[in-house]
Design a protein around this motif. Structure first.
Motif, PDB file in Angstrom:
ATOM      1  N   LEU A 130       0.839  -1.209   0.000  1.00  0.00           N
ATOM      2  CA  LEU A 130       0.000   0.000   0.000  1.00  0.00           C
ATOM      3  C   LEU A 130       0.870   1.254   0.000  1.00  0.00           C
ATOM      4  O   LEU A 130       0.580   2.227  -0.707  1.00  0.00           O
ATOM      5  N   ALA A 131       1.941   1.224   0.780  1.00  0.00           N
ATOM      6  CA  ALA A 131       2.851   2.376   0.809  1.00  0.00           C
ATOM      7  C   ALA A 131       3.454   2.582  -0.582  1.00  0.00           C
ATOM      8  O   ALA A 131       3.566   3.714  -1.069  1.00  0.00           O
ATOM      9  N   GLY A 132       3.824   1.470  -1.214  1.00  0.00           N
ATOM     10  CA  GLY A 132       4.411   1.545  -2.556  1.00  0.00           C
ATOM     11  C   GLY A 132       3.422   2.120  -3.560  1.00  0.00           C
ATOM     12  O   GLY A 132       3.776   2.964  -4.387  1.00  0.00           O
ATOM     13  N   ALA A 133       2.165   1.682  -3.464  1.00  0.00           N
ATOM     14  CA  ALA A 133       1.131   2.173  -4.391  1.00  0.00           C
ATOM     15  C   ALA A 133       0.905   3.667  -4.197  1.00  0.00           C
ATOM     16  O   ALA A 133       0.726   4.418  -5.152  1.00  0.00           O
ATOM     17  N   ARG A 134       0.927   4.090  -2.959  1.00  0.00           N
ATOM     18  CA  ARG A 134       0.728   5.520  -2.681  1.00  0.00           C
ATOM     19  C   ARG A 134       1.900   6.345  -3.218  1.00  0.00           C
ATOM     20  O   ARG A 134       1.710   7.416  -3.781  1.00  0.00           O
ATOM     21  N   HIS A 135       3.064   5.825  -3.039  1.00  0.00           N
ATOM     22  CA  HIS A 135       4.254   6.531  -3.519  1.00  0.00           C
ATOM     23  C   HIS A 135       4.228   6.608  -5.052  1.00  0.00           C
ATOM     24  O   HIS A 135       4.474   7.662  -5.636  1.00  0.00           O
ATOM     25  N   TYR A 136       3.904   5.491  -5.661  1.00  0.00           N
ATOM     26  CA  TYR A 136       3.923   5.403  -7.123  1.00  0.00           C
ATOM     27  C   TYR A 136       2.879   6.313  -7.767  1.00  0.00           C
ATOM     28  O   TYR A 136       3.127   6.942  -8.788  1.00  0.00           O
ATOM     29  N   THR A 137       1.685   6.381  -7.148  1.00  0.00           N
ATOM     30  CA  THR A 137       0.594   7.158  -7.765  1.00  0.00           C
ATOM     31  C   THR A 137       0.500   8.576  -7.208  1.00  0.00           C
ATOM     32  O   THR A 137      -0.270   9.384  -7.739  1.00  0.00           O
ATOM     33  N   SER A 138       1.201   8.850  -6.123  1.00  0.00           N
ATOM     34  CA  SER A 138       1.050  10.124  -5.392  1.00  0.00           C
ATOM     35  C   SER A 138      -0.412  10.361  -5.018  1.00  0.00           C
ATOM     36  O   SER A 138      -0.925  11.463  -5.068  1.00  0.00           O
TER      37      SER A 138
END
Ligand code: PLP
Length: 425
Positions: A130-138
């Protein structure tokens, strides 16, 4: 009540252990799920496909440690790998290791992932994904489904985020898993959506398979709005040689895994598309840090690797899941016309008692208010008496070491149970 009274009388040492444990652990417990009323049974040994409790009763292990116990209790490859790793490698080297690379490569090839990173539990794997998805999509918001379980702090029973869910406000919970219209509308109308997180079969939610159409529809809708599609395969990766998502033709951006993939030891992993996983590349300025002291410990990575490569081969996977499908059909046969229902797929089986015949059972809401906890409790007490260790909430996870004739014995015990209680079933 009579069954409960017999349970108390038959298990004085488990009762005593519980009374001691409450002195150090709230409710005598460190995994809420394992609490049972009036007290839990304390197991003190596992061998092959069996476990023994404090009072010396022997049970066929149908709990299978909620899918993590796939390899059973006595696998010789696991034993040898543990001992030789301890003797020849050492436990924690404070460095990158050859073992983590071998394990990661095998996970990538087996589950068709480009890159993978490791963690210690499925909960952590989801947290990092989830952290990765948030970082990737901003972006921030995450869509999940009612009945979904993604780990200790990511639980969504009855259409709500459980009180201990982290970042509660960031989750949008779609009521009714498998409802395509509702899910697609919610995905399209949720602003700031970073990811859709879903189990291809809800495990803790009752062993409810997601339909292929539903899973593809939410994958497509997520991509349409620029969000990531994250498949939680912590429980389901064992249901097909390359995971359930691959079997269903899905192309998730990220997949999370865990349970048996540590060969019986604590493990979690997340991986997927190269561009998405690149957010974790420490050579890149502004990348996302992902840490964990034990992420690459030599014991889990060695055992996880050998077990997946040599024990739970693709052929063994197919065979185990076919055995599970046969077992589910047999259980349905011997309980026909009763309040018992069996759900799931392959080697994972959900046991349900419902008051009236339920025509459609595609999400927890379909049976809400119709469930018979009293019959489920009676079933648990009487299965124990017959020598079968099952979960109190009705979840069966097959393990590799169980023999066909032992499963046939279970079918017979369930059939006898249904017959014995015909009047209330
Ligand atoms: N995701 C799913 C689908 C699970 O079933 C579980 C555990 O049951 C988890 C995540 C969490 O895994 P762990 O208990 O290793 O944290």
């Amino acid at each position: 009540e009579a069954a409960e009274a017999r349970f108390i009388a038959n298990n004085p040492l488990s009762k005593k252990q519980h009374e001691l444990a409450v002195g150090a652990l709230p409710g005598g417990n460190t995994r809420t799920l394992l609490h049972t009323s009036p007290f839990p049974l304390t197991m003190n040994q596992g061998k092959g496909a069996h476990v023994w409790d404090e009072d010396g009763h022997k049970y066929l292990d149908l709990v299978g440690e909620l899918t993590a116990g796939l390899y059973g209790h006595s696998n010789s490859i696991i034993r040898e790998t543990m001992l030789s790793t301890f003797d020849n490698v050492g436990l924690s080297l404070g460095s990158t290791t050859v073992q983590e690379h071998k394990h990661a490569s095998l996970l990538c090839s087996r589950f068709k992932l480009k890159r993978v990173r490791m963690a210690n539990t499925g909960t952590e794997a989801n947290m990092h994904a989830l952290a990765g998805a948030r970082h990737y999509t901003s972006r921030r918001k995450i869509i999940v489904f009612s009945g979904g379980y993604h780990g200790a702090v990511f639980s969504f029973p009855n259409g709500k985020a459980a009180p201990n869910t982290v970042d509660k406000d960031d989750f949008v919970v779609v009521p009714r898993y498998n409802d395509i219209g509702l899910a697609v509308d919610t995905i399209r109308s949720t602003p700031d959506l970073a990811a859709v997180l879903v189990e291809p079969m809800q495990g803790a939610g009752g062993c409810i398979p997601g339909s292929k159409e539903f899973l593809h529809a939410i994958q497509d809708a997520a991509h349409e709005v620029g969000a990531l599609f994250i498949l939680d395969e912590v429980m389901t990766s064992r249901l097909a040689p390359h995971g359930l998502g691959f079997e269903l033709g899905l192309k998730p951006d990220l997949v999370t895994m865990g349970k048996y993939l540590g060969g019986g030891l604590a493990f979690g992993a997340f991986g997927g598309r190269e561009e998405v996983m690149a957010v974790y590349d420490p050579r890149v300025e502004g990348s996302l840090a992902h840490s964990g002291t034990f992420n690459n410990n030599t014991l889990v990575t060695s055992v996880g690797y050998e077990a997946l490569k040599r024990v739970f081969t693709e052929e063994a996977c197919v065979e185990l899941n076919e055995r599970g499908d046969r077992l589910r059909e047999r259980l349905k046969q011997v309980t026909k016309g009763t309040k018992m229902m069996f759900s799931g797929r392959g080697s994972l089986i959900g046991v349900h008692f419902v008051d009236e015949a339920v025509e459609v059972f595609t999400c927890g809401e379909d049976i809400q208010g119709k469930e018979r906890r009293d019959l489920m409790d009676l079933f648990w007490f009487e299965m124990l008496e017959a020598g079968y260790w099952t979960t109190r909430r009705g979840f069966v996870a097959l393990i590799l070491e169980t023999e066909e004739k032992e499963l046939e014995g279970f079918v017979e015990a369930v059939g006898n149970f249904a017959e014995r209680h015909r009047d209330i079933m």
